[in-house]
Design a protein around this motif. Structure first.
Motif, PDB file in Angstrom:
ATOM      1  N   TRP A 154      -4.645   3.211  11.839  1.00 29.49           N
ATOM      2  CA  TRP A 154      -4.553   2.989  10.392  1.00 29.49           C
ATOM      3  C   TRP A 154      -5.063   4.246   9.713  1.00 29.49           C
ATOM      4  O   TRP A 154      -6.220   4.581   9.867  1.00 29.49           O
ATOM      5  CB  TRP A 154      -5.379   1.783   9.934  1.00 29.49           C
ATOM      6  CG  TRP A 154      -5.189   1.564   8.470  1.00 29.49           C
ATOM      7  CD1 TRP A 154      -5.916   2.093   7.447  1.00 29.49           C
ATOM      8  CD2 TRP A 154      -4.135   0.798   7.866  1.00 29.49           C
ATOM      9  NE1 TRP A 154      -5.394   1.708   6.240  1.00 29.49           N
ATOM     10  CE2 TRP A 154      -4.307   0.913   6.464  1.00 29.49           C
ATOM     11  CE3 TRP A 154      -3.060   0.045   8.353  1.00 29.49           C
ATOM     12  CZ2 TRP A 154      -3.441   0.292   5.555  1.00 29.49           C
ATOM     13  CZ3 TRP A 154      -2.227  -0.581   7.441  1.00 29.49           C
ATOM     14  CH2 TRP A 154      -2.424  -0.448   6.062  1.00 29.49           C
ATOM     15  N   GLN A 188       0.809  -1.222   0.000  1.00 30.72           N
ATOM     16  CA  GLN A 188       0.000   0.000   0.000  1.00 30.72           C
ATOM     17  C   GLN A 188       0.844   1.276   0.000  1.00 30.72           C
ATOM     18  O   GLN A 188       0.340   2.341  -0.350  1.00 30.72           O
ATOM     19  CB  GLN A 188      -0.951  -0.026   1.200  1.00 30.72           C
ATOM     20  CG  GLN A 188      -1.972  -1.168   1.094  1.00 30.72           C
ATOM     21  CD  GLN A 188      -2.923  -1.218   2.272  1.00 30.72           C
ATOM     22  OE1 GLN A 188      -2.655  -1.906   3.249  1.00 30.72           O
ATOM     23  NE2 GLN A 188      -4.027  -0.503   2.207  1.00 30.72           N
ATOM     24  N   ASN A 246      -7.547  -5.602  14.560  1.00 35.02           N
ATOM     25  CA  ASN A 246      -7.860  -4.595  13.540  1.00 35.02           C
ATOM     26  C   ASN A 246      -9.357  -4.350  13.663  1.00 35.02           C
ATOM     27  O   ASN A 246     -10.143  -5.289  13.507  1.00 35.02           O
ATOM     28  CB  ASN A 246      -7.584  -5.116  12.127  1.00 35.02           C
ATOM     29  CG  ASN A 246      -6.102  -5.225  11.822  1.00 35.02           C
ATOM     30  OD1 ASN A 246      -5.258  -5.014  12.683  1.00 35.02           O
ATOM     31  ND2 ASN A 246      -5.784  -5.553  10.582  1.00 35.02           N
ATOM     32  N   PHE A 292      -7.030   7.212   4.344  1.00 35.47           N
ATOM     33  CA  PHE A 292      -7.020   6.794   5.743  1.00 35.47           C
ATOM     34  C   PHE A 292      -5.893   7.448   6.538  1.00 35.47           C
ATOM     35  O   PHE A 292      -5.706   7.138   7.714  1.00 35.47           O
ATOM     36  CB  PHE A 292      -6.836   5.271   5.825  1.00 35.47           C
ATOM     37  CG  PHE A 292      -8.104   4.465   5.643  1.00 35.47           C
ATOM     38  CD1 PHE A 292      -8.866   4.106   6.739  1.00 35.47           C
ATOM     39  CD2 PHE A 292      -8.531   4.054   4.385  1.00 35.47           C
ATOM     40  CE1 PHE A 292     -10.023   3.339   6.601  1.00 35.47           C
ATOM     41  CE2 PHE A 292      -9.688   3.292   4.240  1.00 35.47           C
ATOM     42  CZ  PHE A 292     -10.434   2.936   5.349  1.00 35.47           C
ATOM     43  N   TRP A 323      -0.957  -9.889   2.639  1.00 33.52           N
ATOM     44  CA  TRP A 323      -1.804 -10.276   1.512  1.00 33.52           C
ATOM     45  C   TRP A 323      -1.145 -10.489   0.151  1.00 33.52           C
ATOM     46  O   TRP A 323      -1.659 -11.255  -0.658  1.00 33.52           O
ATOM     47  CB  TRP A 323      -2.956  -9.274   1.324  1.00 33.52           C
ATOM     48  CG  TRP A 323      -3.855  -9.166   2.501  1.00 33.52           C
ATOM     49  CD1 TRP A 323      -3.882  -9.976   3.610  1.00 33.52           C
ATOM     50  CD2 TRP A 323      -4.884  -8.192   2.700  1.00 33.52           C
ATOM     51  NE1 TRP A 323      -4.858  -9.566   4.476  1.00 33.52           N
ATOM     52  CE2 TRP A 323      -5.494  -8.474   3.948  1.00 33.52           C
ATOM     53  CE3 TRP A 323      -5.356  -7.125   1.935  1.00 33.52           C
ATOM     54  CZ2 TRP A 323      -6.556  -7.716   4.454  1.00 33.52           C
ATOM     55  CZ3 TRP A 323      -6.406  -6.372   2.442  1.00 33.52           C
ATOM     56  CH2 TRP A 323      -6.996  -6.658   3.680  1.00 33.52           C
ATOM     57  N   GLU A 358      -5.038 -10.127   8.888  1.00 41.45           N
ATOM     58  CA  GLU A 358      -6.432 -10.474   8.571  1.00 41.45           C
ATOM     59  C   GLU A 358      -6.576 -11.657   7.608  1.00 41.45           C
ATOM     60  O   GLU A 358      -7.097 -11.496   6.492  1.00 41.45           O
ATOM     61  CB  GLU A 358      -7.146  -9.256   7.977  1.00 41.45           C
ATOM     62  CG  GLU A 358      -7.204  -8.076   8.915  1.00 41.45           C
ATOM     63  CD  GLU A 358      -7.981  -6.895   8.334  1.00 41.45           C
ATOM     64  OE1 GLU A 358      -8.421  -6.966   7.182  1.00 41.45           O
ATOM     65  OE2 GLU A 358      -8.142  -5.893   9.047  1.00 41.45           O
ATOM     66  N   PHE A 394     -15.875   6.027   3.060  1.00 39.27           N
ATOM     67  CA  PHE A 394     -16.060   4.662   2.567  1.00 39.27           C
ATOM     68  C   PHE A 394     -17.543   4.304   2.512  1.00 39.27           C
ATOM     69  O   PHE A 394     -17.955   3.327   1.890  1.00 39.27           O
ATOM     70  CB  PHE A 394     -15.353   3.686   3.534  1.00 39.27           C
ATOM     71  CG  PHE A 394     -14.695   2.513   2.877  1.00 39.27           C
ATOM     72  CD1 PHE A 394     -15.366   1.776   1.906  1.00 39.27           C
ATOM     73  CD2 PHE A 394     -13.408   2.114   3.225  1.00 39.27           C
ATOM     74  CE1 PHE A 394     -14.763   0.680   1.300  1.00 39.27           C
ATOM     75  CE2 PHE A 394     -12.796   1.027   2.626  1.00 39.27           C
ATOM     76  CZ  PHE A 394     -13.478   0.307   1.668  1.00 39.27           C
ATOM     77  N   GLU A 406      -5.568   1.733  -1.410  1.00 37.08           N
ATOM     78  CA  GLU A 406      -6.604   1.005  -0.682  1.00 37.08           C
ATOM     79  C   GLU A 406      -7.154  -0.158  -1.542  1.00 37.08           C
ATOM     80  O   GLU A 406      -8.318  -0.199  -1.913  1.00 37.08           O
ATOM     81  CB  GLU A 406      -7.688   2.009  -0.251  1.00 37.08           C
ATOM     82  CG  GLU A 406      -8.861   1.477   0.515  1.00 37.08           C
ATOM     83  CD  GLU A 406      -8.535   0.681   1.778  1.00 37.08           C
ATOM     84  OE1 GLU A 406      -7.522   0.977   2.435  1.00 37.08           O
ATOM     85  OE2 GLU A 406      -9.292  -0.250   2.071  1.00 37.08           O
ATOM     86  N   TRP A 407      -6.261  -1.078  -1.896  1.00 36.07           N
ATOM     87  CA  TRP A 407      -6.639  -2.325  -2.581  1.00 36.07           C
ATOM     88  C   TRP A 407      -7.561  -2.085  -3.782  1.00 36.07           C
ATOM     89  O   TRP A 407      -7.273  -1.208  -4.592  1.00 36.07           O
ATOM     90  CB  TRP A 407      -7.219  -3.320  -1.568  1.00 36.07           C
ATOM     91  CG  TRP A 407      -6.267  -3.513  -0.415  1.00 36.07           C
ATOM     92  CD1 TRP A 407      -6.421  -3.059   0.867  1.00 36.07           C
ATOM     93  CD2 TRP A 407      -4.968  -4.150  -0.445  1.00 36.07           C
ATOM     94  NE1 TRP A 407      -5.318  -3.396   1.622  1.00 36.07           N
ATOM     95  CE2 TRP A 407      -4.421  -4.060   0.851  1.00 36.07           C
ATOM     96  CE3 TRP A 407      -4.212  -4.803  -1.440  1.00 36.07           C
ATOM     97  CZ2 TRP A 407      -3.162  -4.571   1.179  1.00 36.07           C
ATOM     98  CZ3 TRP A 407      -2.969  -5.325  -1.111  1.00 36.07           C
ATOM     99  CH2 TRP A 407      -2.466  -5.213   0.177  1.00 36.07           C
ATOM    100  N   HIS A 411      -9.179  -9.252  12.175  1.00 38.57           N
ATOM    101  CA  HIS A 411     -10.267  -8.316  11.886  1.00 38.57           C
ATOM    102  C   HIS A 411     -11.497  -8.750  12.680  1.00 38.57           C
ATOM    103  O   HIS A 411     -12.149  -9.729  12.332  1.00 38.57           O
ATOM    104  CB  HIS A 411     -10.565  -8.372  10.387  1.00 38.57           C
ATOM    105  CG  HIS A 411     -11.635  -7.441   9.937  1.00 38.57           C
ATOM    106  ND1 HIS A 411     -12.973  -7.686  10.157  1.00 38.57           N
ATOM    107  CD2 HIS A 411     -11.584  -6.265   9.280  1.00 38.57           C
ATOM    108  CE1 HIS A 411     -13.692  -6.694   9.638  1.00 38.57           C
ATOM    109  NE2 HIS A 411     -12.873  -5.818   9.100  1.00 38.57           N
TER     110      HIS A 411
HETATM  111  C1  BGC Z   1      -6.510  -3.827   5.957  1.00 39.74           C
HETATM  112  C2  BGC Z   1      -5.801  -2.627   5.367  1.00 39.74           C
HETATM  113  C3  BGC Z   1      -6.825  -1.694   4.740  1.00 39.74           C
HETATM  114  C4  BGC Z   1      -7.790  -1.250   5.818  1.00 39.74           C
HETATM  115  C5  BGC Z   1      -8.834  -0.234   5.372  1.00 39.74           C
HETATM  116  C6  BGC Z   1      -7.777  -3.476   6.717  1.00 39.74           C
HETATM  117  O1  BGC Z   1      -8.705  -4.501   6.611  1.00 39.74           O
HETATM  118  O2  BGC Z   1      -5.634  -4.559   6.766  1.00 39.74           O
HETATM  119  O3  BGC Z   1      -4.851  -3.072   4.460  1.00 39.74           O
HETATM  120  O4  BGC Z   1      -6.230  -0.602   4.120  1.00 39.74           O
HETATM  121  O5  BGC Z   1      -8.483  -2.384   6.266  1.00 39.74           O
HETATM  122  O6  BGC Z   1      -9.748  -0.771   4.499  1.00 39.74           O
END
Ligand code: BGC
Length: 423
Positions: A368, A20, A281, A384, A139, A183, A303, A375-376, A239
């Motif tokens: 975070w 990221q 998390n 964030f 990941w 996670e 979000f 963001e994936w 998570h």
């Molecule tokens: C992940 C992060 C992600 C964050 C916000 C978490 O589930 O570990 O990589 O950026 O959520 O979506």
């Protein structure tokens, strides 16, 4: 004026993940992003239809470039100045991840230059008296392994163990806190159940096989780390959601039990003898009222997730039954103009303090994220960061929330005087 003091030696910091922030990675995600950017841009409108903030990021979100990680924050080259910012912000800890695809770009071939890079990263933290919490895997998968089947491959735990042993042998003496996986539940569900993330498979049996592989991979890594460093502390970043049963009715309580069992507890129970702490998390609250996710959503983050800082009190309190130290390894909100984050930090740290007063053994909080990042499958438009990143110039600017957070980190105290600077 109220003064909420946190426990002695409390770790205060923020988290990042290699893919990221580093930039120029070559892994399963970077390959997938290029293939899927056009589709993700097209689909964004539909996905965010109900998001009240859509208009603010529509231009970014409908541009395919948004979905390609590319140079990211170029943290790979800028880690030293980023760590100077960490010091300025009064933090004493930092969570980051190692990029497996850099370290083992070819099967069984370890790149000593990349290992040396991470040695410099650890050294730069040490020089600044910042405690590292190192995630071994957040990941992304090296291409050679993705081609074999990635997380689903029957020998994934063996490949993972070989990578971990190399890290332990080469970097281990500088690491006390180890997070083997980030996670595992989220990545397996998104990739193998929802079919949204690479390799986009939608198959329950594959999902279950992946979960079993991740559990085995964690357990083996635990044993390896402990073999070399018996005093090291090892865990995962889990998570967990706070499922709230409304009105204490039988049906709501039953639904909560089911949700807790499958989402919050299953993985943690499987590894209970192989974890020294729980990394939490925490992002979501699900109100259960005859069905799931009946949230009131009075306020929503960028979000579209509910703004609900109190949630951390419950998520943490529910972990007390494990009798292990707890570190908050991620917690934050997408909030590009810092409209909610200052208040979010104050309210959620107040709730966290209350959980500690009520007996939860929480030893650290890592927000975070340290800075805006990739963001994936949502790309760059969700922000964030405590530190804003201008992705054209790569300039870093601490947001007002970062200044507020710095005061808490420096004093180990949340005080009602920590005021919120209006933007
Ligand atoms: C992940 C992060 C992600 C964050 C916000 C978490 O589930 O570990 O990589 O950026 O959520 O979506």
């Amino acid at each position: 004026m109220s003064q909420k003091k946190f426990p002695q030696h409390f770790l205060w910091g923020a988290s990042t993940a290699s893919h990221q922030v580093e930039g120029n990675n070559h892994n399963d995600w970077s390959k997938w992003e290029k293939k899927n950017a056009d589709r993700l841009a097209k689909e964004s409108q539909g996905k965010f239809l109900h998001n009240p903030h859509w208009k603010n990021f529509e231009i970014e979100a409908t541009n395919p470039q948004n979905y390609i990680s590319g140079l990211a924050c170029d943290h790979y080259h800028r880690f030293e100045s980023d760590f100077d910012l960490i010091v300025d912000l009064g933090m004493n800890a930092h969570r980051f991840s190692l990029e497996w695809s850099r370290i083992e770009p070819e099967e069984g071939m370890f790149d000593e230059t990349e290992i040396a890079h991470y040695r410099s990263v650890l050294y730069a933290l040490k020089q600044r008296k910042i405690v590292p919490l190192v995630t071994l895997w957040h990941w992304t998968i090296p291409l050679w392994l993705a081609e074999k089947g990635g997380m689903e491959h029957k020998d994934f735990p063996v490949y993972f163990a070989r990578y971990v042993e190399k890290i332990v042998q080469t970097l281990g003496s500088d690491i006390h806190f180890w997070i083997t996986q980030n996670e595992p539940d989220v990545v397996s569900a998104h990739a193998y159940l929802k079919g949204a993330w690479p390799p986009q498979k939608k198959n329950f049996f594959a999902y279950y096989a992946v979960l079993k592989n991740l559990i085995r991979a964690h357990k083996t890594s635990y044993v390896i780390i402990k073999k070399y460093f018996p005093d090291a502390e090892v865990g995962i970043a889990k998570h967990n959601i706070w499922f709230e049963a409304v009105g204490n009715t039988l049906i709501n309580r039953l639904l909560k039990k089911i949700a807790d069992f499958f989402w919050n507890d299953w993985f943690l129970r499987k590894i209970k003898n192989e974890q020294d702490f729980i990394g939490l998390n925490h992002y979501n609250h699900h109100r259960i009222n005859g069905g799931f996710n009946k949230n009131e959503n009075k306020i929503q983050t960028d979000f579209g997730w509910e703004y609900y800082p109190e949630s951390i009190y419950f998520a943490v309190s529910e972990l007390k039954r494990y009798n292990k130290p707890i570190y908050i390894t991620e917690h934050g909100i997408a909030d590009s103009n810092d409209r909610l984050r200052p208040q979010f930090i104050k309210e959620s740290l107040g709730a966290l303090h209350r959980a500690i007063t009520d007996g939860a053994d929480v030893r650290g909080y890592l927000h975070w994220s340290l800075m805006d990042n990739f963001e994936w499958d949502k790309g760059y438009f969700l922000r964030f960061g405590l530190i804003a990143v201008d992705f054209k110039t790569l300039m870093r600017t601490p947001r007002p929330s970062a200044i507020l957070y710095a005061d808490i980190c420096k004093t180990n105290t949340l005080s009602t005087e920590d005021h919120v600077t209006e933007n």
